[in-house]
Design an enzyme around this catalytic site. Structure first.
Site, PDB file in Angstrom:
ATOM      1  N   TYR A 160       3.877  24.376   4.912  1.00 42.50           N
ATOM      2  CA  TYR A 160       4.998  23.948   4.062  1.00 42.50           C
ATOM      3  C   TYR A 160       4.526  23.980   2.618  1.00 42.50           C
ATOM      4  O   TYR A 160       3.441  23.498   2.298  1.00 42.50           O
ATOM      5  CB  TYR A 160       5.417  22.533   4.445  1.00 42.50           C
ATOM      6  CG  TYR A 160       6.513  21.935   3.587  1.00 42.50           C
ATOM      7  CD1 TYR A 160       7.838  22.347   3.718  1.00 42.50           C
ATOM      8  CD2 TYR A 160       6.226  20.943   2.652  1.00 42.50           C
ATOM      9  CE1 TYR A 160       8.842  21.793   2.945  1.00 42.50           C
ATOM     10  CE2 TYR A 160       7.228  20.375   1.868  1.00 42.50           C
ATOM     11  CZ  TYR A 160       8.533  20.810   2.020  1.00 42.50           C
ATOM     12  OH  TYR A 160       9.531  20.255   1.258  1.00 42.50           O
ATOM     13  N   ASP A 255      -2.494  26.424  -1.336  1.00 43.87           N
ATOM     14  CA  ASP A 255      -1.656  25.255  -1.584  1.00 43.87           C
ATOM     15  C   ASP A 255      -2.503  24.017  -1.300  1.00 43.87           C
ATOM     16  O   ASP A 255      -2.729  23.650  -0.140  1.00 43.87           O
ATOM     17  CB  ASP A 255      -0.429  25.296  -0.676  1.00 43.87           C
ATOM     18  CG  ASP A 255       0.507  24.127  -0.929  1.00 43.87           C
ATOM     19  OD1 ASP A 255       0.028  23.064  -1.393  1.00 43.87           O
ATOM     20  OD2 ASP A 255       1.711  24.261  -0.653  1.00 43.87           O
ATOM     21  N   LYS A 283       0.737  15.623  -5.756  1.00 41.71           N
ATOM     22  CA  LYS A 283       0.340  14.357  -5.150  1.00 41.71           C
ATOM     23  C   LYS A 283      -0.766  13.665  -5.967  1.00 41.71           C
ATOM     24  O   LYS A 283      -0.486  13.061  -6.979  1.00 41.71           O
ATOM     25  CB  LYS A 283      -0.036  14.573  -3.689  1.00 41.71           C
ATOM     26  CG  LYS A 283       1.169  15.142  -2.877  1.00 41.71           C
ATOM     27  CD  LYS A 283       0.938  15.115  -1.410  1.00 41.71           C
ATOM     28  CE  LYS A 283       1.996  15.863  -0.611  1.00 41.71           C
ATOM     29  NZ  LYS A 283       3.234  15.174  -0.403  1.00 41.71           N
TER      30      LYS A 283
HETATM   31  N1  HOZ Z   1       5.168  16.906   1.359  1.00 43.96           N
HETATM   32  C1  HOZ Z   1       5.484  15.715   2.073  1.00 43.96           C
HETATM   33  C2  HOZ Z   1       4.857  15.688   3.403  1.00 43.96           C
HETATM   34  N2  HOZ Z   1       4.937  16.882   4.121  1.00 43.96           N
HETATM   35  C3  HOZ Z   1       6.931  15.498   2.179  1.00 43.96           C
HETATM   36  C4  HOZ Z   1       7.359  14.509   1.234  1.00 43.96           C
HETATM   37  C5  HOZ Z   1       8.828  14.512   1.133  1.00 43.96           C
HETATM   38  O1  HOZ Z   1       9.454  15.572   1.256  1.00 43.96           O
HETATM   39  O2  HOZ Z   1       9.380  13.449   0.943  1.00 43.96           O
END
Ligand code: HOZ
Length: 449
Positions: A160, A255, A283
């Site tokens: 993702y 990523d 993050k």
């Molecule tokens: N990237 C976050 C965990 N896969 C998702 C956070 C979100 O979309 O709130």
């Protein structure tokens, strides 16, 4: 609209009376916010029941609006490696706030954060700041295309990279959790330039480059995957990605939104010893405020406007509050590295979960890398090694839901999906982990009965 779970024996109902304020807050939110949440990842869609609404957090602890306290094993999906409200981060944000919240103009603090990033991650010679990991990935892909003059990218099923159109193809995280790995609204024209391959398959990469190598702009990958649960790469796979992109003039784009500053100060690439051309960050780099970044080889980065011609912009890019939080977080990680502690408590948690699973005969596959971990619940009898989306998606989602609610009722806030990794923070103690392992043991026991 009723927001009650439909099944009367759903595990979310066991202690629902402890969360009546969350229940009311969710009902109110649903009238105004689609699904009652501002991101599907927090909707509890895969575990059933209703999301918990929070009012505050300190260190490793979360407090919900009913006053329940939980040990936090999400850390806002990764940013809170120092725990919530670390004094150095709070002081930095308050200091920036006293001067102004946004200028739409450069500040010296942005250059200082850029220096910290470049020092931490040797493959990054130049870096551009944006407001989220999604923006970083979207911009990194555009840059790779602009730099190479090619259109196709390779991504891996279950990885993702945020929600830019061309990346919502066989996507992990909440896209996989909620059954829309290929989102409506993404046109066939957009998706056709995204080639999807299985993770951890050097052969698939070889074949793709043999067939289409001169049209591939970039290989985009999570160097350690956190978005289909935790999946660890083989060395052979990483080496193939590095070698083939180099041979064919494509960009290797890591990523590291989740793994940057987490698996080591220099990210997964430091831990694994593989050097990408470009890296996306998010993050931790924003210390809990909205900030992402992408960076890498100077000759590639200098193609971004106004140094070059590839467009990318943003009113809040390099926002002073986010930059202050990010810089303070990186400074703290550099001055007092928590990585040994994180490894120690990570291995304590892993060992405790393995023992509990063995004691209760529960078929699980457990993957951990530093302070990221996933317990994959399986049908058994023998555990399947989780190496890619194909194997991850064979997990037992109902079992995960029972685990999630059992842990929540015992005061641990775990990821609300089988397809998300858990995160530890520097503020978790060995006693916290021991208490959590005791809860895991109870929950695993209940799952066998
Ligand atoms: N990237 C976050 C965990 N896969 C998702 C956070 C979100 O979309 O709130």
């Amino acid at each position: 609209m009723s927001s009650e779970p439909s099944s009367t024996d759903h595990p979310s109902l066991l202690h629902a009376s402890r969360r009546t304020k969350s229940h009311a807050a969710f009902a109110r939110a649903q009238k105004l916010i689609p699904g009652g949440v501002n991101s599907p990842a927090r909707a509890f869609g895969a575990v059933g029941g209703e999301p918990v609404f929070f009012r505050e957090a300190t260190g490793q602890w979360l407090t919900d609006i009913d006053g329940n306290r939980y040990l936090d094993y999400i850390g806002s999906w990764g940013p809170m490696i120092l725990g919530h409200r670390h004094p150095r981060v709070v002081a930095a944000v308050e200091g920036a706030l006293a001067h102004g919240t946004s200028y739409g103009a450069p500040t010296e603090a942005e250059t200082e954060l850029a220096e910290a990033i470049v020092q931490a991650v040797p493959s990054i010679e130049k870096v551009r700041m944006v407001s989220s990991g999604t923006e970083a990935a979207m911009s990194g892909v555009r840059l790779a295309r602009g730099f190479t003059g090619r259109e196709r990218i390779i991504k891996f099923a279950g990885n993702y990279h945020g929600h830019a159109d061309s990346l919502l193809v066989s996507a992990g995280s909440s896209a996989a959790t909620l059954g829309v790995p290929n989102s409506p609204g993404v046109t066939a024209g957009t998706a056709k330039d995204t080639l999807v391959l299985p993770y951890n398959s050097p052969d698939a990469l070889e074949a793709a480059f043999a067939k289409d190598g001169d049209t591939i702009a970039a290989v985009l990958m999570e160097p350690v995957v956190g978005n289909m649960g935790l999946v660890i790469p083989t060395d052979e796979f990483l080496q193939a990605a590095r070698r083939l992109t180099h041979q064919h003039g494509a960009v290797l784009l890591f990523d590291e939104v989740m793994t940057g500053f987490r698996l080591a100060y220099g990210g997964a690439q430091e831990r694994l010893g593989v050097t990408p051309d470009l890296t996306t960050l998010g993050k931790i780099v924003g210390g809990g405020l909205p900030l992402g970044a992408y960076g890498g080889r100077a000759d590639i980065m200098d193609h971004i406007l106004p140094a070059g011609k590839v467009f990318q912009a943003g009113t809040l890019s390099g926002n002073p509050l986010a930059v202050a939080a990010g810089a303070a977080t990186l400074a703290q990680l550099r001055d007092e590295p928590p990585y040994q502690h994180l490894e120690k408590i990570g291995s304590q948690l892993e060992a405790g979960c393995r023992k509990a699973a063995a004691d209760h005969g529960l078929p699980v596959w457990i993957a951990r890398c530093g302070s990221m971990m996933t317990v994959f619940f399986q049908q058994g009898p023998e555990p399947i090694e989780v190496i890619d989306w194909d194997t991850a998606s064979q997990s037992d989602a109902d079992a995960y839901a029972r685990f999630f609610w059992g842990m929540l009722d015992r005061g641990s806030y775990m990821p609300c999906s089988q397809y998300e990794a858990l995160f530890l923070s520097a503020t978790h103690t060995e006693d916290d982990i021991a208490n959590t392992v005791a809860a895991v043991d109870e929950v695993f026991a209940s799952m066998r009965s």
